[in-house]
Design a protein around this motif. Structure first.
Motif, PDB file in Angstrom:
ATOM      1  N   PHE A  70      32.026  33.378  41.879  1.00  0.00           N
ATOM      2  CA  PHE A  70      32.720  34.616  41.116  1.00  0.00           C
ATOM      3  C   PHE A  70      33.929  35.047  41.299  1.00  0.00           C
ATOM      4  O   PHE A  70      35.597  35.560  41.017  1.00  0.00           O
ATOM      5  CB  PHE A  70      32.327  35.667  40.753  1.00  0.00           C
ATOM      6  N   GLY A 102      36.456  32.019  40.168  1.00  0.00           N
ATOM      7  CA  GLY A 102      36.522  32.389  38.689  1.00  0.00           C
ATOM      8  C   GLY A 102      37.636  33.297  39.015  1.00  0.00           C
ATOM      9  O   GLY A 102      38.518  33.223  37.727  1.00  0.00           O
ATOM     10  N   GLN A 103      37.935  34.508  39.112  1.00  0.00           N
ATOM     11  CA  GLN A 103      37.848  35.582  38.983  1.00  0.00           C
ATOM     12  C   GLN A 103      39.835  34.988  39.639  1.00  0.00           C
ATOM     13  O   GLN A 103      40.579  35.407  38.602  1.00  0.00           O
ATOM     14  CB  GLN A 103      38.134  36.944  39.375  1.00  0.00           C
ATOM     15  N   GLU A 104      39.619  34.582  40.502  1.00  0.00           N
ATOM     16  CA  GLU A 104      41.015  34.311  41.149  1.00  0.00           C
ATOM     17  C   GLU A 104      41.766  33.496  40.327  1.00  0.00           C
ATOM     18  O   GLU A 104      42.880  33.560  39.740  1.00  0.00           O
ATOM     19  CB  GLU A 104      41.612  33.946  42.497  1.00  0.00           C
ATOM     20  N   ALA A 108      41.811  33.329  37.448  1.00  0.00           N
ATOM     21  CA  ALA A 108      42.146  34.626  36.272  1.00  0.00           C
ATOM     22  C   ALA A 108      43.566  35.334  36.186  1.00  0.00           C
ATOM     23  O   ALA A 108      43.914  35.886  35.182  1.00  0.00           O
ATOM     24  CB  ALA A 108      40.943  35.283  35.129  1.00  0.00           C
ATOM     25  N   ALA A 162      43.765  39.854  32.393  1.00  0.00           N
ATOM     26  CA  ALA A 162      43.178  39.051  33.193  1.00  0.00           C
ATOM     27  C   ALA A 162      41.605  38.961  32.829  1.00  0.00           C
ATOM     28  O   ALA A 162      40.205  37.822  33.079  1.00  0.00           O
ATOM     29  CB  ALA A 162      43.584  39.925  34.940  1.00  0.00           C
ATOM     30  N   PHE A 219      39.341  36.196  32.450  1.00  0.00           N
ATOM     31  CA  PHE A 219      38.481  36.120  33.089  1.00  0.00           C
ATOM     32  C   PHE A 219      36.628  36.221  32.035  1.00  0.00           C
ATOM     33  O   PHE A 219      35.377  34.882  32.162  1.00  0.00           O
ATOM     34  CB  PHE A 219      37.586  36.516  34.416  1.00  0.00           C
ATOM     35  N   TYR A 220      36.136  37.247  30.970  1.00  0.00           N
ATOM     36  CA  TYR A 220      35.191  37.832  31.291  1.00  0.00           C
ATOM     37  C   TYR A 220      35.421  36.168  29.601  1.00  0.00           C
ATOM     38  O   TYR A 220      33.914  36.116  29.068  1.00  0.00           O
ATOM     39  CB  TYR A 220      34.843  39.241  30.746  1.00  0.00           C
ATOM     40  N   TRP A 246      32.722  32.501  34.077  1.00  0.00           N
ATOM     41  CA  TRP A 246      31.395  34.303  33.483  1.00  0.00           C
ATOM     42  C   TRP A 246      29.974  33.636  31.970  1.00  0.00           C
ATOM     43  O   TRP A 246      29.827  33.839  32.308  1.00  0.00           O
ATOM     44  CB  TRP A 246      32.597  34.890  32.787  1.00  0.00           C
TER      45      TRP A 246
END
Length: 203
Positions: free
Chosen positions: A27, A30-32, A34, A66, A70-71, A76
């Motif tokens: 995560f 993965g978040q970065e 996004a 963002a 991501f979601y 995710w």
């Protein structure tokens, strides 16, 4: 200043390390990818079933974009069931304005102090003077002052706490100075202090 989320998750007993391993492996990057800046991640030293972390965004519009990326994205979607299975509650989220707080380079303990002032605008100068300035020599200095962001939640799928004004800062070390009387008289209640241990990055 940026938009910051302070997220406190209550986890099922014994599940914290499972979530942290998944979070660090999947995560963060993965978040970065996004467009989310992932800040410090912590174990709560006083609650073995609590995980505390921060993430930030340039503004509320970018936050909405963002989070949608991501979601709705593959990372995710692939791991959400495993992550959600560790969580009893993930809705304790403060939406803040401030600089964010990266993981300390020495990975030492951190204290987060949360205050609920009766008048946030009048209280801020007292924080600057008495909490940041008038401390005995050798006392850890508060860092990264944040305050509640009252903008409309641009990603309502994820709730945030509303109806309160919070000032929050971080102090490196096992303990942090408690607000003196001249500051405390401006608060609705005693400050809350979270004793936190940064999560070591898994390589």
């Amino acid at each position: 200043m940026t938009i910051v989320e302070l997220r406190q998750y209550t986890l099922h007993p014994g599940a914290r390390d499972t979530l942290i391993e998944l979070f660090e492996r999947e995560f963060v990057t993965g978040q970065e990818a996004a467009g989310i800046t992932v800040g410090a991640r912590f174990r709560d030293l006083d609650d073995p079933d609590r995980f505390v972390w921060l993430r930030s965004f340039p503004d509320m519009a970018q936050r909405a974009r963002a989070l949608h990326v991501f979601y709705g994205g593959p990372v995710w979607q692939a791991h959400r069931e495993e992550a959600n299975a560790t969580m009893a509650d993930s809705d304790d989220v403060l939406l803040l304005s401030g600089p964010g707080f990266p993981a300390p380079s020495d990975a030492g303990p951190v204290v987060a102090t949360l205050c609920h002032p009766t008048d946030p605008d009048a209280f801020a100068p007292h924080v600057e003077r008495y909490v940041r300035g008038d401390l005995p020599p050798g006392t850890p200095r508060p860092q990264a002052l944040h305050r509640t962001e009252h903008a409309e939640n641009t990603y309502p799928t994820l709730p945030v706490r509303t109806g309160e004004d919070v000032l929050l800062w971080f102090t490196q070390g096992k303990t942090a100075p408690v607000a003196p009387d001249v500051v405390a008289r401006h608060l609705k209640r005693a400050p809350q202090q979270l004793r936190l241990a940064p999560v070591h990055h898994i390589t």
